[in-house]
Design an enzyme around this catalytic site. Structure first.
Site, PDB file in Angstrom:
ATOM      1  CD  GLU A  60       4.599   6.050   7.910  1.00  0.00           C
ATOM      2  OE1 GLU A  60       4.177   6.912   7.133  1.00  0.00           O
ATOM      3  OE2 GLU A  60       4.150   5.886   9.058  1.00  0.00           O
ATOM      4  N   GLY A  99       0.823  -1.206   0.000  1.00  0.00           N
ATOM      5  CA  GLY A  99       0.000   0.000   0.000  1.00  0.00           C
ATOM      6  C   GLY A  99       0.856   1.255   0.000  1.00  0.00           C
TER       7      GLY A  99
END
Lengths: 331, 745
Positions: free
Chosen positions: B712, B250
């Protein structure tokens, strides 16, 4: 993709008869470019003639020491052929620099000769492209031109020829054998691809009813010491920004033989004859290599997005010749 | 099995948390059994394809669909002239939180960007749908459009802040301090737009059964997709089921609801057929937003010892989507005496941007960490030493405590492992044949977000445990790690725990975003396991009766106190129960309260030190990354294998940002020119060196299980580390990404 008829002839004669009687027919080899273009609606054949069953997949020795390569020899097979690797290493390296292993396993020699440009505006039906639709204009001229050509371009088209293999063939003076119901022809590689001029839709000297049957490589001792250097935006699976196919023979410090062709910068696979002339008989040193490269690139027509290619091509030519000269010194 | 035997055969229990275990979804993926959104077949399944606008702004004045309708197998061509209307996006609704854009597709003739869907073809086969879509002809009345970021940049306006982030900050007068600083740098940075390019293009299979809707969708936010569809189609949430047990990546691109999902559902409603809309790669580029381009200024002032006296970081990004926190890392990384941060935005008539892995920090750290490196050159100081001299003890702007901060340890360890001391500090001094060799470092920093997560944990009479939570398996090992946690909490073998994910019928899970999915779910799994153990203890007879939960150990498939206890099977059998279940319900009210409470006390952040070695061809300027080490502080590591996979994946994505990726938007038309993976250059294997990832694995004392987040932080700092290594190799500072060879010739 537009619906199409599919035929798979069993022999060359049947294939030639089929293409002669079916206007709007296209030969299908590995399909690595044609199928892409059909998916994008750029190529819209009514009939696809699958030639992969034809017996055109041998690599044969010629009496003079050259080779005759069948049009259906797969890129990966040709790259691995020991005769190619020994006599024409630049060709093997060029093939291996192209695409990905999966694509090379499919792609054929004949198809590679007919590879069409990767210009994004050519691929995009919403963009203006004289090659796709003659007279429509060219969105590339003032668009993103990083991948575009600087040699042999016109005001109608600045698309670069994408093939690696053809750059080596141009340096090696290959001859393309073609056949139709009308007979056989031999087309020197330098005359096979056309410059865009005002008719960028015409890309090769091949007539619509002609089938490529083979490529002949003449005997060329200088090619035994040759290399292909490809410069691109990632380490693999990208088209050349600049590529150089070069062979060099140095005798007593002077250039006794040279072959040089460029990819990524030409509207067609670019034989660098101006550079060859400048080099032949002169010193085999860095300054001479750069001068020769600059002589070739003097004719360049650049846009803001591809102006770097003259400097890059000059540097890559000089580096490739330098390495060949060093190799020669070493042994 | 009696308790005594269990005790007798008990061996030292190895906790599952921390082990580098294979993922539970691995075999299904390797064998092709895993079904993604486009893999579900239904009777009468029809296939849809999109027709995209080819102008940036205007009105559709005519749509010729005749040729498309004539294609064999075409069922219908939906346009604004004939499509059922979706309800508009509401201003204040949780369902609006995930709107990709505000455009009400096929409800009006308006075109808001080049690529916006203006028609949907539904056909019996994907080939017929795509061919017919290529035959739809639109004519437009074009309106002026703003599509060129560089041209619009001077019109930037201050970005609106939101509840979680403010777009500006000041400490002292940084511009004045900069002007008098003995040593300073003042640099302008440019980053291009990027696209996510998940391996699975967005796909949706939609089936209406009366007014009940089933949707298989590749999404990072099941619960929100359901809310959004309920709002747009006027159906109660309970009548909608969204399934996403497997999602093929994603990176933020599947966090919002984009046109493909809505139009699949709309097409199914209009045709009365089950409809699959599997976007082509081109359609993903045209209808799903990517990372905003930015321009940034970073100016640093320092005294001659390298202590920062001024830090100025300002940015311009695109508006729309989620407000990008470009300067956020500059709030937390350095103890500068004065700070000035501003974020500005411009409006463009392009597909709205959206979150992409470390939105804000990924591009912000490029500018900040490049500028710090450049300052080190001006100071003639080692760039790690400069960072350590400015490492803050407390959060520089707020004075709050860091919940956890191990950047000193990360750099110290990295220095040893990478051989940093062998670096010749002079530019261009290290050479290997035709290659100029350079080494660079940069700091990684990302603040994870903890979202609400509801969970149930069920213990069956046979000791089998089922954890249920609407998590998203987007490739990260979501179920794998929660299984490890639950097994340890309940003291049962890993094999007896099953984790159900990816279904809106499950308790609502967290969004797979903000590096928060695992920690968010873990908090609720911990709470639910605790609840379950209390219930089981209450049911247990002797020898556990009357014991406090704190005196009881969960191990060996049961509850024990000292040498005595009962297996769960024994407890349930004794109580005549076939199962016990505990539920933890969590929601957005809790979330806001928790965030506010936590935010008042601590600053949470995952961080790391990137070490990069590059080789630059002395003739051609080709850049090849030859070595990489990332040392990370991500709190506790649950699964060393899946965590390293995420960190490594982030680094690879950062290499793409640094060297080859960019979305080319034609400044004349607003059209994406390289809408394909052959022209958009993600790194290939040959571009990626061996990447060493090391996690310090030290729990954050303020979070459940000590987790921070790994999704991240890996990408942040990577482009700067590459740029800094290139600076060392060549002497050239490249401040506009990607670092292509023409910038080094």
């Amino acid at each position: 993709m537009k619906p199409f008829a599919y035929v798979k002839p069993a022999d060359v004669e049947a294939a030639l008869r089929a293409v002669a009687t079916e206007p709007g027919a296209k030969f299908l080899g590995g399909g690595t470019n044609l199928v892409d273009l059909m998916r994008e609606g750029v190529e819209r054949p009514d009939t696809v003639i699958d030639v992969t069953g034809l017996p055109l997949d041998a690599v044969d020795d010629l009496p003079d020491g050259g080779l005759r390569i069948g049009a259906l020899v797969r890129n990966s097979v040709l790259a691995a052929d020991p005769r190619i690797r020994a006599r024409y290493p630049m060709l093997s390296q060029a093939l291996l620099a192209g695409a990905s292993p999966q694509l090379r396993n499919m792609a054929t020699v004949g198809g590679n000769l007919l590879q069409r440009t990767r210009c994004a505006y050519f691929y995009d039906a919403a963009a203006a492209c004289n090659k796709r639709e003659p007279g429509a204009g060219c969105d590339a001229l003032d668009g993103f031109t990083r991948g575009h050509a600087v040699l042999g371009v016109s005001g109608s088209c600045i698309a670069a020829h994408p093939s690696d293999m053809c750059v080596a063939l141009a340096a090696l003076d290959a001859v393309v054998e073609v056949r139709s119901v009308r007979g056989d022809r031999r087309i020197p590689i330098g005359e096979f691809h056309l410059l865009p001029g005002d008719t960028p839709q015409n890309e090769t000297a091949l007539a619509p009813d002609e089938l490529i049957t083979a490529v002949e490589l003449p005997a060329l001792p200088v090619a035994a010491r040759s290399r292909y250097r490809k410069v691109r935006d990632r380490a693999s699976y990208a088209f050349a920004l600049v590529s150089v196919a070069a062979a060099l023979e140095v005798r007593d410090g002077a250039v006794a033989g040279v072959r040089l062709a460029l990819g990524g910068v030409g509207a067609k696979p670019w034989r660098a004859r101006a550079a060859e002339e400048a080099l032949l008989g002169g010193a085999a040193d860095e300054a001479a290599f750069r001068r020769a490269a600059e002589a070739e690139l003097a004719a360049a027509t650049v846009r803001p997005g591809n102006a770097f290619k003259t400097a890059l091509a000059t540097a890559t030519i000089a580096a490739t010749l330098r390495e060949l000269a060093r190799e020669e010194d070493a042994g | 099995m009696s308790t005594d035997v269990a005790e007798a055969v008990r061996t030292e229990t190895v906790p599952n948390v921390g082990r580098p275990l294979d993922r539970v979804d691995g075999p299904a993926k390797a064998t092709g059994e895993a079904k993604y959104a486009a893999d579900h077949d239904y009777p009468g399944l029809a296939h849809a394809a999109l027709v995209h606008a080819t102008v940036a702004r205007g009105r559709v004045t005519a749509l010729d669909t005749e040729a498309a309708r004539a294609v064999r197998g075409v069922i219908d061509v939906l346009t604004h002239e004939n499509a059922p209307r979706m309800r508009p996006v509401k201003r204040f609704s949780l369902g609006s939180f995930v709107k990709g854009s505000s455009v009400n597709y096929l409800a009006t003739d308006e075109v808001h960007w080049d690529g916006q869907p203006i028609a949907v073809v539904v056909a019996e086969t994907p080939a017929a749908a795509r061919h017919a879509a290529s035959l739809v002809r639109a004519t437009y009345e074009e309106l002026p459009a703003a599509v060129d970021f560089a041209a619009e940049e001077p019109k930037a306006v201050p970005q609106k802040g939101n509840a979680m982030f403010s777009s500006a900050a000041d400490k002292g007068d940084a511009n004045a301090a900069l002007a008098v600083a003995p040593v300073s740098v003042d640099l302008r940075f440019v980053t291009p737009p990027y696209n996510h390019n998940a391996i699975e293009p967005h796909a949706t299979t939609a089936v209406w059964n009366g007014n009940r809707l089933t949707v298989h969708d590749g999404t990072q936010s099941i619960a929100f997709v359901r809310k959004h569809l309920a709002m747009r189609f006027g159906v109660p949430e309970r009548d909608i089921r969204v399934l996403a047990p497997y999602v093929g990546g994603g990176f933020g691109g599947k966090g919002m609801v984009w046109a493909g999902t809505l139009l699949a559902v709309l097409a199914a409603r209009a045709t009365g057929r089950a409809v699959r809309l599997a976007l082509t790669r081109e359609s993903v580029y045209r209808t799903v937003g990517g990372r905003t381009p930015t321009t940034q200024r970073v100016a640093l002032g320092a005294d001659r010892d390298g202590r920062l006296t001024a830090l100025v970081h300002t940015s311009v990004a695109r508006s729309g989507g989620m407000p990008e926190q470009v300067t956020s890392a500059s709030r937390h990384l350095y103890a500068a005496e004065t700070v000035h941060l501003r974020q500005n935005v411009v409006h463009l008539d392009l597909v709205p941007p959206t979150a992409m892995r470390a939105p804000g920090e990924a591009v912000g750290t490029f500018a900040l960490e490049s500028a710090v490196d450049e300052l080190a050159w001006r100071l003639d100081m080692d760039p790690i030493e400069l960072r350590m001299r400015n490492e803050p003890e407390r959060d520089p702007l707020t004075g709050k405590a860091f919940s956890h901060r191990m950047l000193r340890e990360a750099y110290a360890l990295g220095t040893e492992r990478f051989g940093w001391r062998e670096r010749d500090p002079r530019a261009g001094a290290m050479r290997d044949g035709r290659w100029l060799v350079g080494m660079g470092v940069a700091t990684a920093y990302h603040q994870p977000i903890r979202f609400p997560a509801s969970v149930t944990v069920r213990m069956g009479a046979d000791g089998a445990v089922v954890v249920r939570c609407g998590l998203h398996e987007i490739g990260v090992g979501a179920a794998t790690v929660q299984r490890q946690i639950a097994a340890d909490q309940l003291g049962v073998p890993l094999e007896s725990v099953r984790v159900e994910v990816g279904d809106s019928d499950l308790p609502a899970g967290p969004i797979a975003a903000g590096s928060g999915q695992t920690a968010s779910a873990a908090a609720s799994v911990l709470a639910a396991c605790d609840k379950l153990k209390r219930q089981l203890l209450a049911l247990a007879g002797p020898p556990l009766r009357g014991r406090a939960i704190g005196d009881v150990q969960a191990r060996d498939g049961g509850l024990f106190h000292g040498g005595g206890g009962r297996t769960y099977a024994e407890i349930l059998a004794g109580a005549g129960r076939d199962h016990v279940e505990a539920a933890v319900k969590d929601g957005w009210v809790n979330f806001l309260a928790r965030s506010a409470r936590d935010g008042r006390r601590w600053v949470h952040g995952a961080s790391g030190a990137h070490f990069c070695e590059v080789r630059v061809d002395a003739d051609t300027g080709e850049v090849r990354v030859s070595r990489w080490l990332g040392v990370f502080d991500v709190g506790r590591v649950i699964n060393a294998k899946t965590a390293a996979g995420q960190l490594r994946g982030g680094i690879v994505m950062g290499l793409g940002m640094a060297l080859s990726e960019q979305t080319l938007v034609d400044p004349r038309t607003g059209r994406v020119v390289n809408a394909s993976l052959s022209e958009y250059h993600v790194p290939v294997h040959a571009d990626v060196p061996r990447i060493d990832v090391h996690c310090l694995d030290d729990p954050d004392p303020t979070t459940p299980l000590g987790l921070l987040g790994v999704g991240e932080v890996g990408v942040t700092g990577v482009p700067a580390a590459v740029a800094n290594a290139v600076r060392h190799a060549t002497g050239k500072r490249v401040a506009d990404l990607p670092i292509t060879l023409d910038k080094l010739l």
